[in-house]
Design a protein around this motif. Structure first.
Motif, PDB file in Angstrom:
ATOM      1  N   VAL A 483       1.000  -1.258   0.018  1.00  0.00           N
ATOM      2  CA  VAL A 483       0.162  -0.035   0.080  1.00  0.00           C
ATOM      3  C   VAL A 483       0.778   1.224  -0.233  1.00  0.00           C
ATOM      4  O   VAL A 483       0.571   2.071  -0.857  1.00  0.00           O
ATOM      5  N   ARG A 484       1.969   1.121   0.921  1.00  0.00           N
ATOM      6  CA  ARG A 484       2.922   2.204   0.855  1.00  0.00           C
ATOM      7  C   ARG A 484       3.635   2.652  -0.497  1.00  0.00           C
ATOM      8  O   ARG A 484       3.641   3.656  -0.917  1.00  0.00           O
ATOM      9  N   ALA A 485       3.787   1.613  -1.191  1.00  0.00           N
ATOM     10  CA  ALA A 485       4.564   1.425  -2.348  1.00  0.00           C
ATOM     11  C   ALA A 485       3.565   1.951  -3.592  1.00  0.00           C
ATOM     12  O   ALA A 485       3.858   2.171  -4.779  1.00  0.00           O
ATOM     13  N   GLY A 486       2.364   2.216  -2.799  1.00  0.00           N
ATOM     14  CA  GLY A 486       1.283   2.712  -4.173  1.00  0.00           C
ATOM     15  C   GLY A 486       0.357   1.784  -4.824  1.00  0.00           C
ATOM     16  O   GLY A 486      -0.476   2.010  -5.588  1.00  0.00           O
ATOM     17  N   ARG A 487       0.091   0.885  -4.035  1.00  0.00           N
ATOM     18  CA  ARG A 487      -1.071  -0.367  -4.486  1.00  0.00           C
ATOM     19  C   ARG A 487      -2.383   0.452  -4.220  1.00  0.00           C
ATOM     20  O   ARG A 487      -2.615   0.836  -3.018  1.00  0.00           O
ATOM     21  N   LYS A 488      -3.152   0.568  -5.140  1.00  0.00           N
ATOM     22  CA  LYS A 488      -4.424   1.302  -5.128  1.00  0.00           C
ATOM     23  C   LYS A 488      -5.595   0.663  -5.193  1.00  0.00           C
ATOM     24  O   LYS A 488      -6.982   1.393  -4.869  1.00  0.00           O
ATOM     25  N   ASP A 489      -5.949  -0.762  -5.515  1.00  0.00           N
ATOM     26  CA  ASP A 489      -7.026  -1.166  -5.956  1.00  0.00           C
ATOM     27  C   ASP A 489      -7.956  -1.598  -4.681  1.00  0.00           C
ATOM     28  O   ASP A 489      -8.973  -1.703  -4.756  1.00  0.00           O
ATOM     29  N   LEU A 490      -7.382  -1.416  -3.505  1.00  0.00           N
ATOM     30  CA  LEU A 490      -8.011  -2.185  -2.564  1.00  0.00           C
ATOM     31  C   LEU A 490      -8.897  -1.047  -1.720  1.00  0.00           C
ATOM     32  O   LEU A 490      -8.510  -0.030  -1.713  1.00  0.00           O
ATOM     33  N   HIS A 491      -9.978  -1.433  -1.207  1.00  0.00           N
ATOM     34  CA  HIS A 491     -11.035  -0.744  -0.658  1.00  0.00           C
ATOM     35  C   HIS A 491     -11.031  -0.622   0.937  1.00  0.00           C
ATOM     36  O   HIS A 491     -10.920   0.122   1.734  1.00  0.00           O
ATOM     37  N   PHE A 492     -10.951  -2.014   1.298  1.00  0.00           N
ATOM     38  CA  PHE A 492     -11.106  -2.270   2.632  1.00  0.00           C
ATOM     39  C   PHE A 492      -9.989  -3.378   3.294  1.00  0.00           C
ATOM     40  O   PHE A 492     -10.096  -4.399   2.354  1.00  0.00           O
ATOM     41  N   ILE A 493      -9.319  -3.404   4.328  1.00  0.00           N
ATOM     42  CA  ILE A 493      -8.460  -4.203   4.790  1.00  0.00           C
ATOM     43  C   ILE A 493      -8.597  -4.692   6.342  1.00  0.00           C
ATOM     44  O   ILE A 493      -9.020  -3.806   7.039  1.00  0.00           O
ATOM     45  N   GLU A 494      -8.810  -6.052   6.245  1.00  0.00           N
ATOM     46  CA  GLU A 494      -9.124  -6.352   7.774  1.00  0.00           C
ATOM     47  C   GLU A 494      -7.904  -6.967   8.324  1.00  0.00           C
ATOM     48  O   GLU A 494      -7.186  -7.919   7.713  1.00  0.00           O
ATOM     49  N   VAL A 495      -7.421  -6.537   9.444  1.00  0.00           N
ATOM     50  CA  VAL A 495      -6.089  -7.097  10.047  1.00  0.00           C
ATOM     51  C   VAL A 495      -6.592  -7.555  11.458  1.00  0.00           C
ATOM     52  O   VAL A 495      -6.984  -7.022  12.300  1.00  0.00           O
ATOM     53  N   MET A 496      -6.080  -8.858  11.739  1.00  0.00           N
ATOM     54  CA  MET A 496      -6.081  -9.448  12.955  1.00  0.00           C
ATOM     55  C   MET A 496      -4.668  -9.503  13.680  1.00  0.00           C
ATOM     56  O   MET A 496      -3.925 -10.279  12.700  1.00  0.00           O
TER      57      MET A 496
END
Lengths: 573, 163
Positions: A483-496
């Motif tokens: 994401v930091r490197a510029g990945r743009k396609d994602l809307h929502f991330i769940e992290v556990m």
């Protein structure tokens, strides 16, 4: 496949696998204290040594690859003697305070000493004078009890990408600790407690809140309120001798009442509430060009990780508090008001599969007028201990129903206990918020299961929503770097934070194996399959709280009580 | 005592695109310039090599050569090599620790003395032997060590009044 001979019996092994893996598959018991499945072998404890024909020395089976026609003896007198000597040496400088040790009943060192038949003290070593580290709100570290197996070091670095601790010093002065022997509280430790779960001795234990809770339970002035997380009811039976795979939701409520809790609420209720707030926030961000991808904030270890390691991505975090903190805030505002109780007379306890929740409950932003929203956090293990202390057995409890309205949940809220659960619940409600209809198929298979990384695309009437679900902070780190490197396609991330989610949390039973985690996850899915209210926005209690108190999602009052913001954090890392 | 630390960026620049195998030479270079390894140093080396602080501290504490406090005004080295050991350096070491109130690798709070154990100073004929700021004191006994330390303390006091 290749053939090898173990204890004069032909055995099939996979090429290049470690000998210990073969032995385990064949059901041949070789003890070990440092082995972690799926992680690089370390060969630190040497307890798994076996005899291999043609090798002058014993070999450690955990880090010794198989080869065709090798001949192995796992329980030869020489191997047994070596194992026993290792235990005796480990005991030579051990504090020997088993009677006073929290891990008395679950200590692998003690169990192995028994297994090997150690009956006399053969070696008397000099005890070290390491200090106990009680600086962390979640974890107590006692290096004097450490056997230097290194499991905590590896899980912290390889699974959690945190590396707060490592071996320091050398020889008799070697110990495991943070840089500069500082307290865990100023280190990069995220309080996840995975180290506790793998520690074979009492060197790592949770910071217990039992004494405070007992005080409150004995105080006639106090209304003691409990909330229990979604993962508790699918796990607790294991600590009362059951095999993994039994849900005890009703019995848990009864148990808590018998222990003296005046009200019993369900954190899955506020998980539903989280979905209303977080779902609305996601829709708002998508419609208004807000910061995307939005990331979940239910897991306090993960939040600290972002604060200290990815401060530039803090705007991506949802502003929602975790379900524990949402319910904590509601108990001392909405509920206190409704029942006419002075909030300062409420003692709010949450039962969590998590050690980081202890840290979260102590965060200064989660208190109002000098009153913490959540006063104490007990882990699954601590709750079982409290019950044992009162002689209460879960099996004897007639199921009861939790208190209203903060004790009613949908199964979507319940799914929060496992990796992918927040996502599945959020997608169900986000679909409704955007279209006014419910999904035809509520089950979102792509985000289910124990895989560390899951991605999916959901078609919401032509709007393609791309989501990712990760658990284990190393998996999160890799995704965040993208994401930091510029990945743009994602809307929502769940992290556990913990691999597999809360069902495998740091407050769960010691030495939880993968089968147990699978069984707990299956229970969550069963509950979701069998019950009728499967959508957070259809939870009547949630609707009632909005009607009577909060107004609507993202209202001013919601913002005050259910949302927060996080700042970058300086740690020694 | 707490003189500002020299900037270690030039040292880091000598190791462009370095990975973890550059760690020990880097630590050695930094210690050469700063006299010890500070927390700040560990953090900046960590950023440069992409290593956690705990790992760097772990490696550094494995080796005797790294120190984590600045050297004292008088740096006392005690030889614990074979010849000195035979001639009773263990007792001398104990005397030094007691007199200075510090352990090996530490620096006294007032910053006057620091203590280091070395394996051999190459002057076995003088065993047992200590070395203060590069000056050798041979054939020491418990009494003579106390005398030597006293002399340095006096010298320090004198310099302090002259300043």
């Amino acid at each position: 496949m290749i053939n090898i001979e173990v204890n004069n019996r032909q055995v099939q092994a996979k090429e290049n696998e470690m000998l210990l893996v073969t032995l385990r598959r064949e059901g041949i018991h070789v003890p070990t204290m440092c082995h972690l499945e799926d992680l690089s072998p370390s060969g630190a404890c040497r307890l798994c040594v076996v005899e291999v024909a043609g090798h002058p020395n014993l070999v450690p089976s955990c880090s010794f690859p198989v080869y065709p026609d090798m001949k192995v003896q796992t329980h030869s007198p020489r191997a047994l003697k070596a194992r026993k000597t290792i235990i005796e040496l480990l005991l030579s400088n051990h504090p020997d305070d088993c009677l006073y040790c929290e891990r008395n009943n679950t200590c692998q060192l003690r169990l192995m000493a028994e297994e090997m038949g150690v009956r006399a003290r053969r070696f008397r070593g000099e005890k070290n004078n390491f200090h106990k580290d009680i600086s962390s709100p979640s974890i107590v570290r006692d290096p004097a009890k450490c056997v230097l197996c290194g499991k905590c070091v590896r899980i912290c670095e390889e699974v959690q990408a945190v590396a707060a601790i490592d071996f320091t010093g050398r020889g008799s002065q070697a110990q495991v600790g943070p840089a500069f022997n500082e307290g865990l509280n100023v280190s990069s430790c995220v309080n996840c407690g995975q180290c506790i779960r793998v520690c074979p001795t009492g060197a790592l234990v949770e910071h217990s809140h039992l004494a405070e809770v007992e005080m409150a339970l004995n105080d006639p002035e106090m209304i003691v309120v409990a909330q229990h997380a979604p993962a508790i009811s699918v796990t607790l039976a294991e600590l009362f001798g059951d095999k993994p795979g039994r849900d005890v939701n009703g019995a848990l409520v009864t148990l808590l009442r018998k222990l003296g809790f005046d009200r019993v609420f369900d954190t899955s209720f506020s998980a539903d509430l989280t979905i209303m707030e977080e779902g609305s926030e996601l829709v708002h961000r998508i419609k208004n060009g807000g910061v995307l991808p939005m990331m979940t904030t239910c897991s306090p270890g993960w939040i600290k990780y972002v604060e200290q390691t990815f401060p530039d991505l803090l705007p991506n975090l949802s502003t929602c508090r975790s379900p524990q903190q949402m319910l904590g805030a509601l108990i001392k505002s909405f509920y206190a008001e409704r029942e006419g109780i002075d909030p300062s007379k409420i003692y709010s306890v949450s039962i969590m599969p998590c050690t980081a929740k202890k840290f979260e409950a102590e965060r200064p932003e989660f208190s109002r007028d000098g009153l913490a929203d959540v006063d104490a956090v007990l882990t699954t293990r601590e709750l079982a201990q409290l019950a044992r202390r009162r002689g209460l057995n879960l099996a004897d409890m007639e199921p009861e129903v939790a208190d209203n309205p903060l004790g009613s949940r949908s199964t979507a809220g319940k799914l929060f206990g496992g990796s992918g659960g927040v996502m599945e619940a959020a997608l169900r409600s986000a679909f409704f918020l955007l279209t006014g209809r419910n999904l035809d198929e509520l089950k979102v298979q792509a985000v289910r299961g124990l895989d560390g990384v899951k991605e999916a695309t959901i078609d919401i009437d032509g709007l393609m929503v791309n989501v990712a679900v990760v658990s284990g902070l190393e998996n999160a780190r890799v995704l965040l770097e993208e994401v930091r490197a510029g990945r743009k396609d994602l809307h929502f991330i769940e992290v556990m934070t913990c691999p597999g989610g809360c069902i495998n949390g740091g407050g769960q039973p010691i030495e939880t194996d993968i089968e147990a985690v699978k069984a707990r996850m299956k229970l969550l899915y069963q509950i979701d399959r069998d019950e009728s209210v499967r959508l957070s926005h259809e939870n009547k209690a949630v609707q009632q709280v909005y009607q009577e108190f909060l107004g609507e999602p993202l209202s001013e009052l919601s913002h005050k009580l259910l949302h927060t913001h996080y700042d970058p954090r300086e740690v020694l890392k | 005592m707490s003189a500002p630390l020299t900037d270690i960026q030039p040292i880091l620049d000598r190791y462009p695109n370095a990975s973890r195998d550059a760690l020990i030479p880097l630590l050695q270079d930094v210690q050469e310039v700063q006299g010890f390894i500070s927390k700040e140093t560990v953090v900046s080396i960590g950023k440069h090599l992409n290593l956690p602080a705990s790992k760097i501290y772990g490696v550094a504490t494995f080796y005797n050569q790294f120190r984590f406090q600045p050297l004292g005004r008088y740096h006392v080295q005690i030889c614990r090599g074979t010849a000195c050991h035979v001639k009773g350096s263990a007792t001398i070491f104990e005397t030094l620790k007691r007199e200075l109130g510090i352990e090996a690798g530490e620096t006294a709070r007032d910053g006057q003395f620091s203590l280091e154990v070395v394996a051999c100073l190459g002057a076995c004929g003088l065993a047992p032997l200590i070395c203060v700021n590069g000056k050798f004191h041979g054939n020491v006994t418990g009494d003579s060590v106390r005398k030597i330390l006293r002399a340095y303390r006096k010298e320090a006091k004198k310099e302090a009044t002259n300043e």
